[in-house]
Design a protein around this motif. Structure first.
Motif, PDB file in Angstrom:
ATOM      1  N   LYS A  53       0.851  -1.203   0.000  1.00 54.01           N
ATOM      2  CA  LYS A  53       0.000   0.000   0.000  1.00 54.01           C
ATOM      3  C   LYS A  53       0.886   1.253   0.000  1.00 54.01           C
ATOM      4  N   GLU A  54       0.257   2.420  -0.206  1.00 56.68           N
ATOM      5  CA  GLU A  54       0.983   3.682  -0.302  1.00 56.68           C
ATOM      6  C   GLU A  54       0.384   4.721   0.632  1.00 56.68           C
ATOM      7  N   LYS A  55       1.081   5.859   0.760  1.00 56.01           N
ATOM      8  CA  LYS A  55       0.600   6.988   1.549  1.00 56.01           C
ATOM      9  C   LYS A  55      -0.832   7.323   1.128  1.00 56.01           C
ATOM     10  N   GLY A  56      -1.681   7.569   2.124  1.00 58.56           N
ATOM     11  CA  GLY A  56      -3.074   7.900   1.857  1.00 58.56           C
ATOM     12  C   GLY A  56      -4.017   6.707   1.970  1.00 58.56           C
ATOM     13  N   PHE A  57      -3.479   5.486   1.962  1.00 59.07           N
ATOM     14  CA  PHE A  57      -4.318   4.291   2.063  1.00 59.07           C
ATOM     15  C   PHE A  57      -4.950   4.225   3.449  1.00 59.07           C
ATOM     16  N   SER A  58      -6.250   3.945   3.492  1.00 61.73           N
ATOM     17  CA  SER A  58      -6.973   3.768   4.758  1.00 61.73           C
ATOM     18  C   SER A  58      -7.724   2.450   4.711  1.00 61.73           C
ATOM     19  N   THR A  59      -7.802   1.810   5.864  1.00 62.11           N
ATOM     20  CA  THR A  59      -8.539   0.554   5.946  1.00 62.11           C
ATOM     21  C   THR A  59      -8.955   0.305   7.384  1.00 62.11           C
ATOM     22  N   THR A  60      -9.851  -0.644   7.554  1.00 55.95           N
ATOM     23  CA  THR A  60     -10.241  -1.135   8.874  1.00 55.95           C
ATOM     24  C   THR A  60      -9.843  -2.598   8.937  1.00 55.95           C
ATOM     25  N   ILE A  61      -9.161  -2.971  10.013  1.00 53.42           N
ATOM     26  CA  ILE A  61      -8.670  -4.334  10.183  1.00 53.42           C
ATOM     27  C   ILE A  61      -9.190  -4.855  11.511  1.00 53.42           C
ATOM     28  N   GLU A  62      -9.861  -6.004  11.489  1.00 54.67           N
ATOM     29  CA  GLU A  62     -10.353  -6.618  12.714  1.00 54.67           C
ATOM     30  C   GLU A  62      -9.446  -7.780  13.085  1.00 54.67           C
ATOM     31  N   LEU A  63      -9.112  -7.854  14.379  1.00 54.35           N
ATOM     32  CA  LEU A  63      -8.173  -8.861  14.863  1.00 54.35           C
ATOM     33  C   LEU A  63      -8.739  -9.613  16.059  1.00 54.35           C
ATOM     34  N   THR A  64      -8.522 -10.916  16.076  1.00 53.98           N
ATOM     35  CA  THR A  64      -8.803 -11.717  17.261  1.00 53.98           C
ATOM     36  C   THR A  64      -7.608 -11.547  18.206  1.00 53.98           C
ATOM     37  N   PRO A  65      -7.729 -11.972  19.468  1.00 54.37           N
ATOM     38  CA  PRO A  65      -6.560 -11.887  20.354  1.00 54.37           C
ATOM     39  C   PRO A  65      -5.333 -12.607  19.781  1.00 54.37           C
ATOM     40  N   GLU A  66      -5.546 -13.740  19.148  1.00 57.75           N
ATOM     41  CA  GLU A  66      -4.425 -14.504  18.584  1.00 57.75           C
ATOM     42  C   GLU A  66      -3.718 -13.723  17.471  1.00 57.75           C
ATOM     43  N   GLU A  67      -4.481 -12.956  16.687  1.00 52.76           N
ATOM     44  CA  GLU A  67      -3.902 -12.164  15.603  1.00 52.76           C
ATOM     45  C   GLU A  67      -3.316 -10.850  16.109  1.00 52.76           C
ATOM     46  N   GLY A  68      -3.763 -10.427  17.296  1.00 50.85           N
ATOM     47  CA  GLY A  68      -3.348  -9.142  17.840  1.00 50.85           C
ATOM     48  C   GLY A  68      -2.274  -9.272  18.898  1.00 50.85           C
TER      49      GLY A  68
END
Length: 169
Positions: A53-68
């Motif tokens: 990805k590049e500057k300006g990219f926005s997203t939402t990421i959901e994580l479980t405890p194991e992934e976080g």
């Protein structure tokens, strides 16, 4: 410039507890977060989502405890003698510190209670055991300097630190 291994990434993000919607952290309050992609300085699942990805990219990421930040571990709650903290100028609830463990590793702790001569500290990351939602925006991408790559973390020149030019973000 694309995010790839060895690039310094500047992020703004908000972290929410997915279960109750509570805002846990907002970089707008504490300043942007910097890390070197591929050096294990940030949550692997987020680094993976930002790869390419590049500057300006926005997203939402959901994580479980194991992934976080892992499951909450009761064994990381320690009671210590207040006398072990004589080197600290100010001892208070919420203070974070690094302790040398018996297995020659270091562990980060946060003091959760001080009662008489007993200090209770928690070695769990504050986000451990939680399902999280990160709202992330890439604010910048640049090449890491040779020194940053050698040290494995981002440097901020002009700040005083034990190691000149180092910031242990």
């Amino acid at each position: 410039m694309k995010i790839e291994e060895g690039k310094v990434v500047t992020l703004e993000f908000k972290v929410y507890d997915k279960q109750n919607g509570e805002l846990l952290e907002d970089t707008k309050e504490v300043g942007p977060f910097f890390y070197i992609q591929g050096f294990g300085n940030f949550v692997p699942a987020i680094e993976e989502a930002l790869e390419g990805k590049e500057k300006g990219f926005s997203t939402t990421i959901e994580l479980t405890p194991e992934e976080g930040y892992g499951d909450y571990n009761e064994d990381l709650i320690m009671e210590m003698d207040k006398a072990e903290f004589v080197e600290f100028d100010d001892l208070y609830e919420g203070l974070d510190f690094i302790a040398d463990m018996d297995d020659d590793t270091e562990q980060s702790f946060i003091i959760t209670k001080i009662e008489d001569e007993v200090v209770t500290a928690d070695g769990n990351h504050p986000f451990s055991g939680k399902d999280l939602r990160f709202e992330v925006t890439v604010e910048g991408v640049r090449d890491a300097s040779e020194e940053e790559v050698e040290h494995g973390h981002v440097h901020f020149h002009g700040f005083d630190d034990e190691e000149e030019g180092c910031s242990h973000n």
